[in-house]
Design an enzyme around this catalytic site. Structure first.
Site, PDB file in Angstrom:
ATOM      1  N   HIS A 100     -21.070   2.275   4.778  1.00  0.00           N
ATOM      2  CA  HIS A 100     -21.138   3.696   4.406  1.00  0.00           C
ATOM      3  C   HIS A 100     -21.269   3.854   2.889  1.00  0.00           C
ATOM      4  CE1 HIS A 100     -19.874   4.727   8.493  1.00  0.00           C
ATOM      5  NE2 HIS A 100     -20.046   6.011   8.200  1.00  0.00           N
ATOM      6  N   HIS A 130     -11.699   0.781   5.669  1.00  0.00           N
ATOM      7  CA  HIS A 130     -11.998  -0.188   4.619  1.00  0.00           C
ATOM      8  C   HIS A 130     -10.869  -0.248   3.606  1.00  0.00           C
ATOM      9  CE1 HIS A 130     -16.191  -1.162   5.593  1.00  0.00           C
ATOM     10  NE2 HIS A 130     -16.354   0.107   5.907  1.00  0.00           N
TER      11      HIS A 130
END
Length: 524
Positions: free
Chosen positions: A134, A183
């Site tokens: 992303h 993350h």
């Protein structure tokens, strides 16, 4: 691209790649220096878990800017650039986004870092974590958008606003990955550094700026030998850096075989007429004018009939004449066309009326709603946000009252109408690219007239649909006429405008098209 520009891009790529390599080493081999930093992600995820509405927003961001969403955005941006004939910029977009995606996938598998064990359970990710996909895709797209804003948006305030919005979007997506626990913080930093590496590396070899339009074309035959004397008339408030603009024009003129240009600046007292007269008297073979529609109109009117071609560098808000002639708004391309394009004879229109001196226009004249928009534009807002000021004024003036007007075309009998606005155009596309006069051309010796009368507020909707669809239907809502001479007479004092500039209220406008009066430089 100059060697210095390429070296700067390669330097940026090298720096980003070095930082990425150092980060990649620490997070996959010896994580001790970054453990404390990465474990902050757990605290942020725990805090976000208690905010139900925030979690819903974060999940929406996750889906919207995932692989499918970013692919759609990439395709759309590339298509828009292609439609605007920015082929090299479109190629750069495709290359950067494709290489970034591929590099992210390869590096994830090679480095093999596991996901945080505290990530949000809904939609849990099980593939590898470093670098964040992303973050890399959004950072790459954001870098491309910033580059395009710097290249193609002239107004400083709009460019800065755009850059702030793009950076905020990138930060939002990065924060989304950490708050959902997908993350570690270092993953999103690594993804962003990878994207910057690819972007700068691609930028070093793909120049996104438009190429010379006339550079590869055969020289046009000269009808007569000239000394290629060049005069430039500049409205200095329309360019950010006058010195930089002068240097650009001088260097491109020298490359194209023109003499060192002479320079004149417009003033409030003289928006271009006196400068154009001096250029003609001095024997200029080409006059370049850089400014808005008002400056262009004054210079073109003075040079009409002289046989001296005019090169137009659009630097205003509307740039209606340039748009209708196919002259690009990118300054370097416009200068290229002015120096190397072909000459085209176009019409101009003489205009007179009550409470005004006889004058002229190149693009359009109007009475009613459209003129009320021009009259109501706040100049301070216009300087800051450009064309958006016209939208604000248009919303305020949307229900400008209908007036009774008498319209005479050539020697025909006058006809009486009720109208909110009457527009007389020398071209087909007016503000915001609206095809109000789809059959109009600037060199046919004919004026096109459109009479608009939406009776109610909601009547603007079918009117807009018909205009955008270039409908040929004629009725009370939209009526069209053509002729070489047009006279409009209103029953009451009504706002009037010429080429987007308000000229005050009055009751009459008289217009006559002068066929092929002016030579302008247009793309070959």
């Amino acid at each position: 691209m100059t060697p210095a520009s390429r070296n700067r891009a390669l330097g940026g790529a090298a720096l980003a790649a070095a930082l990425f390599a150092v980060l990649g080493f620490f997070v996959t081999r010896d994580r001790a220096p970054l453990d404390a930093f990465d474990t902050e992600g757990r605290r942020l995820e725990d805090w976000a878990d208690d905010q139900a509405l925030l979690v819903d927003v974060l999940r929406f961001v996750e889906v919207a800017f995932g692989t499918i969403g970013m692919t759609v955005l990439t395709v759309l941006l590339a298509l828009v650039l292609l439609l605007r004939r920015h082929r090299w910029a479109a190629l750069l977009v495709v290359v950067v986004m494709s290489v970034t995606s591929l590099a992210t996938t390869v590096l994830k598998r090679w480095l093999g870092r596991d996901r945080p064990d505290w990530q949000d359970a809904l939609g849990e990710h099980v593939n590898f974590s470093f670098p964040s996909g992303h973050a890399s895709s959004v950072a790459a797209f954001a870098a491309l958008l910033v580059m395009l804003l710097v290249l193609f948006v002239r107004r400083t305030s709009l460019r800065r606003l755009g850059i702030v919005a793009v950076v905020a979007w990138w930060l939002l997506v990065c924060l989304d990955r950490v708050l959902l626990g997908r993350h570690f913080p270092t993953d999103v930093i690594g993804g962003s550094l990878l994207a910057l590496t690819v972007f700068f590396l691609a930028l070093a070899f793909i120049d996104p700026r438009p190429r010379s339009i006339a550079g590869k074309a055969e020289p046009l035959p000269e009808v007569y030998a000239s000394e290629k004397r060049l005069a430039v008339i500049l409205n200095p408030i329309k360019v950010e850096d006058v010195g930089q603009f002068r240097s650009l024009v001088a260097s491109m003129a020298a490359e194209s075989g023109w003499s060192e240009p002479t320079w004149q600046y417009t003033t409030i007292e003289d928006p271009g007429t006196g400068m154009a007269e001096r250029a003609a008297v001095s024997g200029a073979d080409l006059v370049i004018v850089c400014g808005g529609d008002g400056t262009v109109r004054e210079v073109c009117a003075e040079l009409a009939g002289t046989g001296i071609p005019v090169g137009i560098i659009p630097a205003g808000t509307g740039n209606l004449l340039a748009r209708n002639l196919g002259i690009p708004l990118y300054i370097r391309s416009a200068v290229d066309i002015a120096l190397n394009g072909q000459d085209r004879a176009i019409d101009m229109v003489e205009v007179g009326g009550d409470a005004m001196e006889d004058t002229h226009f190149m693009v359009m004249a109007g009475m009613g709603f459209d003129a009320a928009i021009m009259e109501g534009v706040n100049e301070d807002i216009k300087k800051r946000i450009g064309w958006v000021a016209y939208v604000i004024s248009g919303l305020k003036s949307l229900m400008f009252p209908a007036v009774r007007v008498e319209i005479q075309i050539d020697d025909d009998e006058p006809t009486v109408h009720r109208a909110r606005t009457v527009l007389v155009g020398n071209v087909g596309f007016l503000q915001a690219g609206m095809p109000l006069l789809p059959d109009a051309t600037i060199d046919d010796g004919v004026l096109d007239v459109v009479i608009l009368h939406p009776r109610k507020f909601l009547s603007w909707i079918p009117l807009a649909v018909r205009v955008l669809a270039k409908s040929q239907t004629v009725d009370e809502l939209i009526d069209r006429r053509t002729g070489s001479r047009v006279r409009i007479k209103a029953a009451t004092d009504t706002p009037r405008q010429l080429d987007g500039d308000s000229i005050g209220v009055g009751r009459e406008l008289r217009m006559e098209c002068i066929h092929g009066r002016l030579l302008v430089r247009v793309p070959r």
